[in-house]
Design an enzyme around this catalytic site. Structure first.
Site, PDB file in Angstrom:
ATOM      1  N   TYR A 153      79.432  35.178 -41.424  1.00 35.56           N
ATOM      2  CA  TYR A 153      80.241  33.865 -41.196  1.00 35.56           C
ATOM      3  C   TYR A 153      80.670  33.773 -39.918  1.00 35.56           C
ATOM      4  O   TYR A 153      81.000  34.585 -39.253  1.00 35.56           O
ATOM      5  CB  TYR A 153      81.873  33.750 -42.044  1.00 35.56           C
ATOM      6  CG  TYR A 153      81.587  33.600 -42.891  1.00 35.56           C
ATOM      7  CD1 TYR A 153      81.790  31.082 -42.117  1.00 35.56           C
ATOM      8  CD2 TYR A 153      81.851  33.416 -44.521  1.00 35.56           C
ATOM      9  CE1 TYR A 153      82.243  30.584 -43.453  1.00 35.56           C
ATOM     10  CE2 TYR A 153      82.047  32.064 -45.567  1.00 35.56           C
ATOM     11  CZ  TYR A 153      82.237  31.026 -44.662  1.00 35.56           C
ATOM     12  OH  TYR A 153      82.255  29.707 -45.394  1.00 35.56           O
TER      13      TYR A 153
ATOM     14  N   GLU B 111      81.814  30.808 -38.245  1.00 31.18           N
ATOM     15  CA  GLU B 111      81.858  29.082 -37.135  1.00 31.18           C
ATOM     16  C   GLU B 111      82.484  29.010 -36.490  1.00 31.18           C
ATOM     17  O   GLU B 111      82.483  30.379 -35.796  1.00 31.18           O
ATOM     18  CB  GLU B 111      83.445  28.737 -38.512  1.00 31.18           C
ATOM     19  CG  GLU B 111      83.474  28.716 -39.615  1.00 31.18           C
ATOM     20  CD  GLU B 111      84.158  28.409 -40.421  1.00 31.18           C
ATOM     21  OE1 GLU B 111      85.341  28.504 -40.018  1.00 31.18           O
ATOM     22  OE2 GLU B 111      84.289  27.969 -41.974  1.00 31.18           O
TER      23      GLU B 111
ATOM     24  N   ASP C 100      63.788  10.405 -34.887  1.00 35.87           N
ATOM     25  CA  ASP C 100      63.598  11.270 -35.979  1.00 35.87           C
ATOM     26  C   ASP C 100      62.078  11.723 -36.003  1.00 35.87           C
ATOM     27  O   ASP C 100      61.304  10.834 -36.248  1.00 35.87           O
ATOM     28  CB  ASP C 100      64.074  10.124 -37.709  1.00 35.87           C
ATOM     29  CG  ASP C 100      64.841  11.373 -38.769  1.00 35.87           C
ATOM     30  OD1 ASP C 100      63.734  12.702 -38.679  1.00 35.87           O
ATOM     31  OD2 ASP C 100      64.983  10.633 -39.279  1.00 35.87           O
TER      32      ASP C 100
ATOM     33  N   THR D 280      63.674  17.909 -39.016  1.00 33.81           N
ATOM     34  CA  THR D 280      63.969  18.680 -39.380  1.00 33.81           C
ATOM     35  C   THR D 280      62.875  20.180 -39.104  1.00 33.81           C
ATOM     36  O   THR D 280      61.876  20.436 -38.597  1.00 33.81           O
ATOM     37  CB  THR D 280      63.271  18.509 -41.272  1.00 33.81           C
ATOM     38  OG1 THR D 280      61.859  17.973 -40.688  1.00 33.81           O
ATOM     39  CG2 THR D 280      64.204  17.616 -41.900  1.00 33.81           C
TER      40      THR D 280
ATOM     41  N   LYS E  27      59.309  21.325 -41.949  1.00 29.77           N
ATOM     42  CA  LYS E  27      57.481  20.031 -42.384  1.00 29.77           C
ATOM     43  C   LYS E  27      56.166  20.570 -42.210  1.00 29.77           C
ATOM     44  O   LYS E  27      56.324  21.446 -41.353  1.00 29.77           O
ATOM     45  CB  LYS E  27      57.876  18.256 -42.153  1.00 29.77           C
ATOM     46  CG  LYS E  27      58.637  18.154 -43.266  1.00 29.77           C
ATOM     47  CD  LYS E  27      59.841  16.446 -43.226  1.00 29.77           C
ATOM     48  CE  LYS E  27      60.703  16.535 -43.893  1.00 29.77           C
ATOM     49  NZ  LYS E  27      61.666  14.747 -43.925  1.00 29.77           N
TER      50      LYS E  27
ATOM     51  N   ARG F 298      63.951  25.244 -43.998  1.00 29.18           N
ATOM     52  CA  ARG F 298      65.000  24.279 -44.442  1.00 29.18           C
ATOM     53  C   ARG F 298      66.129  23.529 -43.649  1.00 29.18           C
ATOM     54  O   ARG F 298      67.175  24.808 -43.478  1.00 29.18           O
ATOM     55  CB  ARG F 298      65.021  24.281 -46.014  1.00 29.18           C
ATOM     56  CG  ARG F 298      64.137  24.090 -46.821  1.00 29.18           C
ATOM     57  CD  ARG F 298      64.431  23.156 -48.559  1.00 29.18           C
ATOM     58  NE  ARG F 298      63.852  22.020 -48.517  1.00 29.18           N
ATOM     59  CZ  ARG F 298      63.073  21.833 -48.361  1.00 29.18           C
ATOM     60  NH1 ARG F 298      61.439  22.761 -48.695  1.00 29.18           N
ATOM     61  NH2 ARG F 298      62.318  20.724 -48.533  1.00 29.18           N
TER      62      ARG F 298
HETATM   63  C1  LIG Z   1      62.420  14.579 -44.469  1.00 29.83           C
HETATM   64  C2  LIG Z   1      63.636  13.737 -43.650  1.00 29.83           C
HETATM   65  C3  LIG Z   1      64.844  13.699 -43.413  1.00 29.83           C
HETATM   66  C4  LIG Z   1      65.715  14.466 -44.201  1.00 29.83           C
HETATM   67  O1  LIG Z   1      65.722  16.123 -44.584  1.00 29.83           O
HETATM   68  P1  LIG Z   1      66.227  17.189 -45.586  1.00 29.83           P
HETATM   69  O2  LIG Z   1      66.282  18.260 -45.006  1.00 29.83           O
HETATM   70  O3  LIG Z   1      65.254  16.223 -46.699  1.00 29.83           O
HETATM   71  O4  LIG Z   1      67.599  16.030 -46.172  1.00 29.83           O
HETATM   72  C5  LIG Z   1      65.727  12.904 -42.890  1.00 29.83           C
HETATM   73  N1  LIG Z   1      64.894  11.659 -41.512  1.00 29.83           N
HETATM   74  C6  LIG Z   1      63.034  11.582 -42.074  1.00 29.83           C
HETATM   75  C7  LIG Z   1      62.792  10.726 -41.266  1.00 29.83           C
HETATM   76  C8  LIG Z   1      62.753  12.871 -43.061  1.00 29.83           C
HETATM   77  O5  LIG Z   1      61.587  12.172 -42.892  1.00 29.83           O
END
Ligand SMILES: *Cc1c(COP(=O)(O)O)cnc(C)c1O
Length: 447
Positions: free
Chosen positions: A53, A55, A198, A224, A227, A233
């Site tokens: 932990y 925090e 994003d 993220t 990807k 993740r």
């Molecule tokens: C994948 C994605 C997210 C969310 O990510 P998660 O890990 O699935 O919650 C947010 N915005 C965009 C543009 C994404 O491609």
């Protein structure tokens, strides 16, 4: 998976893992948001760090014993700042969706107006879609793509002037062109809004120099890590120099929103994996990887079009291709997705611009090259795969979704049954398995 403790302790879960490994090895993974992380990253994730932990933030923890954890998290932070050339990074968000929620809560109050790309035009749920909390606690004003598939900047400008949003998102999950960061910065600046980029899908391309970085345009960058970044993740929330100029407290506000605002203990095992993925992403090899993803996507697009397929925006400049199946009839995405699955290719059905069917039975398919590029495939393989996909899609042309909603699930079940026995799809599957065997995945894991 030799010498497995899991096999002895929990054969049921072990069996599922083994089958999943085999599925990943034998198929072509073409969902553009998926990838194969390195065994080094997996080792960091599957480690003793999961026991702890922590925090708080490095050097400011609510629990003792965090000396080594601080090394891990501070390293992840420093690497993110250096790689994306930003002054502030938070690495604790559990995934992209909570990271985006933190961006809202650090910049807006419930009820404020926000703008993002409409979901069925390629935006993400968390950019204000009605079934997401982001579309319920904020007043969401979506912008769209034009019939040609490109973002409608003029509409976005007009909507921003009329609605004066507090926060604007730029970034999508289904878009095959450059994100217009500069244009959105002008729009956001003209109404005093925060601009959040994003880059979840394209972060690896940004790092590799294959897509422009939003760092000079956006106030906040979210990505993220699983990807094109090829990590575990998780997510990074970063504040740019521009963001710090707009609000010197923004980094602190984001940190406080994540903890204690939204989350408790961070997943330091995942943060260790993120640190390692960021190290990998800073190498010349990764730069070459990101560039090859785009070359592969362009080769795939050319092959698909040469084999008669129609693509949204007639091609791609990133890692993704959107097939418009309307020449075969509308609402064929689910049929194509399943036919390709039978042939050993994993993709997902997707809406196309001005979708003529519905989000449940859309008329397109979305596919990408990040995972195949990790396996070592190149233009020559993309050329072959483009032909395989076109041939598989040709097998669905005589199927069409019944107008009557009640008949649909029975019709789909019948289609699936027939597709499963289709000799052409079986032959394509054989070709796919042979192709995959030439690009071994995780050979170190054994059989
Ligand atoms: C994948 C994605 C997210 C969310 O990510 P998660 O890990 O699935 O919650 C947010 N915005 C965009 C543009 C994404 O491609």
């Amino acid at each position: 998976m030799a010498d497995s403790k899991l096999q002895a302790r929990d054969p049921k879960i072990y069996e599922a893992l083994k089958n999943e490994l085999q599925r990943q090895r034998e198929g072509l993974e073409m969902i553009p948001s998926e990838n194969f992380t390195s065994l080094a990253v997996m080792e960091a994730m599957g480690s003793v760090l999961t026991n702890k932990y922590s925090e708080g933030y490095p050097s400011h923890r609510y629990y003792g014993g965090n000396h080594f954890i601080d090394v891990v998290e501070q390293t992840a932070i420093d690497r993110a700042k250096e790689l994306f050339k930003v002054p502030h990074a938070n690495v604790q968000a559990y995934s992209g969706s909570p990271a985006n929620l933190a961006v809202y809560l650090a910049t807006c109050k419930p009820g404020d107006v926000i703008m993002g790309m409409n979901l069925t035009d390629g935006g993400h749920l968390t950019h204000g879609w009605k079934t997401s909390v982001t579309g319920q606690i904020f007043k969401s004003v979506p912008y769209h793509v034009k019939a040609d598939g490109y973002i409608d900047i003029e509409e976005a400008r007009k909507l921003a002037q009329e609605n004066k949003p507090k926060l604007i998102w730029v970034g999508c999950t289904a878009y095959t062109r450059e994100f217009p960061f500069k244009e959105f910065a002008e729009i956001a600046d003209s109404v005093g809004a925060y601009l959040a980029a994003d880059i979840s899908h394209i972060a690896g391309l940004v790092v590799a120099g294959a897509h422009e970085s939003p760092k000079d345009y956006a106030h906040v960058i979210m990505t993220t890590t699983h990807k094109t970044m090829r990590g575990p993740r998780g997510a990074l929330i970063m504040v740019t120099e521009k963001g710090m100029r707009k609000d010197p407290e923004l980094g602190e506000k984001i940190n406080k929103t994540i903890f204690p605002g939204m989350q408790g203990g961070p997943h330091e095992n995942v943060i260790a994996g993120i640190a390692t993925a960021l190290l990998e992403a800073s190498t010349p090899d990764f730069r070459e990887y990101g560039q090859q993803i785009v070359r592969n996507a362009k080769a795939l697009a050319s092959s698909l079009m040469a084999n008669g397929m129609k693509l949204v925006t007639d091609g791609t400049v990133n890692h993704m291709v959107l097939i418009d199946l309307t020449p075969l009839g509308k609402g064929k995405g689910a049929f194509a997705e399943y036919a390709l699955e039978v042939a050993g290719i994993t993709v997902n059905k997707n809406t196309i611009p001005k979708e003529p069917a519905s989000p449940f039975y859309p008329s397109g398919v979305r596919l990408g090259t990040p995972a195949l590029t990790t396996r070592g495939m190149r233009e020559q393989e993309m050329n072959q795969i483009g032909r395989i996909i076109a041939e598989a899609c040709n097998e669905i042309k005589y199927y069409s979704m019944p107008e009557n909603k009640e008949e649909r699930s029975a019709y789909l079940a019948k289609f699936r049954d027939e597709a499963g026995k289709n000799p052409k799809l079986q032959a394509l599957k054989k070709e796919v398995i042979e192709l995959c065997a030439k690009f071994p995945l995780y050979p170190d894991l054994g059989s």
